[in-house]
Design a protein around this motif. Structure first.
Motif: not given
Length: 163
Positions: A62, A66-67, A70-71, A74, A159, A162
């Motif tokens: 990653y 933020q990636t 999110d990956g 989360t 999810n 994008k």
């Protein structure tokens, strides 16, 4: 001539190593108190590169804070009853690098899967460009139990849209 294997009373240190060790010890103390909340997020560089080893649904590299959030973070928050409280067993530091061996106990997925495991994180830190008194995590290779990670994500739909 320097000894190849210093005596046990000899302690090899430098300022980067001590700074890294102090940063990691403080971070894991804070993370244990706020359950991977603000203290963890603040410690991650925006340019973070995090590699999740293994073959689980979240394995991969990653690029960017933020990636990673999110990956990995989360989805973990989505499937776990609560994030693990780290129980640190060992911290090794050398310069800007640290290895933290920690474990979790009493962690379960919302699907009932047991998520207790041993972790090993190889982390590279750097002094923050904006505040030279602060370190940030810039790179991590994390070692996990792929079977347990996979089990906790059973039935989870990631999810893939994008922004």
């Amino acid at each position: 001539m320097a000894e190849a294997h210093p005596s046990p009373s000899h302690k090899c240190t430098n300022s980067a190593t001590e700074s890294t060790r102090s940063f990691v010890e403080s971070l894991f103390t804070a993370v244990a108190l706020d359950n991977f909340g603000a203290s963890f997020a603040e410690a991650l560089s925006d340019d973070l590169v995090w590699t999740v080893t293994g073959s689980s649904p979240i394995a991969g590299t990653y690029e960017g804070k933020q990636t990673y959030v999110d990956g990995v973070l989360t989805p973990l928050r989505d499937v776990l009853v609560t994030l693990p409280v780290p129980i640190v067993e060992h911290i090794f530091a050398d310069g800007d690098w640290a290895v933290v061996n920690w474990r979790s106990e009493g962690v379960y997925g919302k699907n009932g899967a047991n998520y207790d495991m041993q972790y090993a994180w190889l982390m590279r830190t750097e002094v923050d460009e904006e505040d030279d008194a602060t370190r940030k995590i810039v790179e991590v290779t994390g070692f996990y139990d792929s079977v347990k990670v996979t089990a906790v994500f059973e039935g989870y739909v990631f999810n893939t849209t994008k922004a």
